[in-house]
Design an enzyme around this catalytic site. Structure first.
Site, PDB file in Angstrom:
ATOM      1  CG  HIS A   1      20.269  31.180  15.653  1.00 54.20           C
ATOM      2  ND1 HIS A   1      19.269  31.355  15.858  1.00 54.20           N
ATOM      3  CD2 HIS A   1      21.016  32.279  15.095  1.00 54.20           C
ATOM      4  CE1 HIS A   1      18.675  32.567  15.539  1.00 54.20           C
ATOM      5  NE2 HIS A   1      19.862  33.088  15.033  1.00 54.20           N
TER       6      HIS A   1
ATOM      7  CB  THR B   1      -0.824  -0.013   1.458  1.00 54.68           C
ATOM      8  OG1 THR B   1      -1.810  -1.207   1.283  1.00 54.68           O
ATOM      9  CG2 THR B   1      -1.708   1.495   1.230  1.00 54.68           C
ATOM     10  CB  CYS B   2       3.830   2.180   2.178  1.00 60.32           C
ATOM     11  SG  CYS B   2       5.048   3.565   2.412  1.00 60.32           S
TER      12      CYS B   2
END
Ligand code: FAD
Length: 467
Positions: free
Chosen positions: A446, A43-44
């Protein structure tokens, strides 16, 4: 009819099954895989995770170009899209991945039978080959990895053109004028988002008192606001009662607050959940039964009530998620080989690939309350985060829930840009049983979106710096 002998036969070539076969082969077992779809990946790869994410990305790019680029000073005149190119691109990605899995079978010396497998007895299976003929497989161990299928409603049978499951909703060749979605869970919202971004009117009917009922209430509030702004309309506490067809026009009849609701549409998506699939597998020949949801019962080693027969993935209990299925595949193969396989059910991320995305792990605030756990909660928004501002994506927040006594993280909920990627840090934190203090002390680059996670961890101890 030829007969073959193996140490392990895996029935079902989805993520659970093919990964189990690879791990078993790595550990020295002579393994075979049986798949009836004609391609591997289940399915995936074929009709689930991958094609839906391909269309989500294409529609998201279009939506961003139409609505967000001008904030960056980018003006596009006469913006348009070609749905046939989007569909072709999706098919290309699926083909590349499914043929990649077939290559992995060869590389790992796993015999691949293209056909439908069923039990004759505990140690024998037959495979009805797709191109005719039959094979008999003798085996010491068998793993059932036959997955799941969409639940069909008796009042709205799938024709996969007008009344569709998620599979049909990945194939529309033109954008629906009005798509009604029955079921406001993950699949309904993802597919609804795709078509809304491309211009469809999308109305979602949900029987429960809210869409995404298993999510944290704070997350649901933000999701409803942003998805409504994207054009989705929601009818909660609403029961779908009847479907009328008149040529190309559908009328969806529902009941809301005792009132009759009628919605005219051209496409109807039924996404009310999935059901474990074991049809024609011959479980009765082993004396194996399934529960009310069609699932097979297994013990802590994925073994069914019949020694030597195992089951993994969507066909057993637990969340129907590809990464859960994959982990079970590895663990089951390892356990068959006498190793200590491991699946940490406490640390399975849950993701909704709408925009903003939602990702969570562990329990939510309501569940903590219901379980009588005293908690400390830290929350931080993307609105104050520099990187989010640069992206132009400041909607959403990170919410961390820690046990008040121990500071152990027991819940993490993100709604915001790239939540699907950000949750990996918290999955790692859960795997190592981290406290909120552990996350708060971790240095985050950051400027990154991950700083919002650190801020939320600081906020648990009421010492956030930027929030
Ligand atoms: C639209 C959609 C989007 C999704 N998105 C995500 C997502 O983003 N992330 C996520 O984690 N999960 C997602 N899922 C769920 C995910 O696809 C499933 O959890 C996962 O595929 C389960 O893997 P499985 O191997 O257990 O079963 P499956 O992938 O269903 O594989 C089972 C295979 O077994 C085969 N089979 C069945 N019976 C037999 C038989 N008797 N003989 C031979 N072959 C047989 C079937 O043909 C099938 O290919 C999505 C699902 C859908 C429908």
């Amino acid at each position: 009819m030829a007969e073959h002998t193996f140490d392990l036969v895996v029935v079902g070539g989805g993520v659970a099954g093919y990964v189990a076969a690879i791990r078993a082969s790595q550990l020295g077992l002579k393994a075979a895989i049986v798949e009836s779809r004609g391609t591997l990946g289940g399915t995936c790869l074929n009709v689930g995770c991958i094609p839906s994410k391909a269309l989500l990305q294409s529609s998201e790019n279009f939506h961003a170009a139409a609505h967000k680029f001008k904030d960056h000073g980018i003006n596009i005149e006469k913006l348009s899209f070609d749905i046939s190119v989007m569909l072709k691109r999706k098919v290309g990605i699926v083909n590349k991945l499914t043929s990649g899995v077939e290559f992995l079978m060869k590389k790992n010396k796993i015999t691949y039978f293209k056909g439908f497998g069923s039990f004759v007895d505990k140690a024998t299976l037959t495979v009805k080959l797709l191109d005719g003929g039959e094979e008999t497989l003798k085996t010491k161990h068998t793993i059932i990895a036959t997955g799941s299928e969409p639940i069909e409603l008796s009042i709205a049978k799938f024709d996969e053109k007008q009344v569709v499951s998620s599979t049909g909703a990945l194939e529309f060749e033109t954008v629906p004028k009005h798509l009604v979605v029955v079921g406001g869970g993950v699949i309904g919202l993802e597919m609804g988002s795709v078509w809304a971004r491309l211009g469809a009117k999308v109305t979602v009917i949900e029987f429960a008192d809210t869409i995404l009922p298993m999510m944290d209430r704070d997350v649901i509030r933000t999701m409803k606001k942003t998805l409504t702004a994207e054009g989705l309309e929601f009818h909660e506490k609403t029961k779908f009662t009847e479907l009328k067809k008149n040529g190309n026009e559908l009328t969806v009849v529902a009941e809301k607050d005792g009132q009759r609701l009628e919605l005219k549409c051209d496409k109807l998506l039924i996404s009310v959940g999935r059901r474990a699939f074991t049809k024609n597998l011959g479980l009765e020949k082993l004396g194996l039964t399934t529960d009310k949801a069609g699932k097979i019962k297994v013990d802590g080693h994925f073994q069914t009530e019949v020694p030597g027969i195992y089951a993994i993935g969507d066909v057993i209990d637990g969340p129907m998620l590809a990464h859960k299925a994959e982990e079970e595949g590895v663990a089951c193969a390892e356990m068959i080989c006498g190793k200590a396989g491991h699946v940490n059910y406490r640390a399975i991320p849950n993701i909704v690939y709408t925009w903003p995305e939602v990702a969570s792990i562990g329990i939510n605030e309501q569940e903590a309350e219901a379980q009588g756990i005293e908690v400390r909660i830290g929350k931080s928004g993307f609105g104050a985060n520099g990187r989010a501002m640069c992206h132009g994506e400041t909607e959403g927040f990170v919410k961390l829930i820690a046990d008040k006594k121990t500071d152990l993280l027991i819940g993490a909920h993100i709604v915001g840009p790239n939540a699907s990627e950000l949750i990996a840090e918290l999955a790692m934190a859960f795997e190592y049983s981290a406290s909120s203090e552990d996350v708060a002390r971790t240095i985050h680059g950051h400027p990154t979106l991950t700083e919002v996670i650190k801020e939320a961890a600081l906020a648990v101890d009421k010492r956030s710096l930027n929030g």
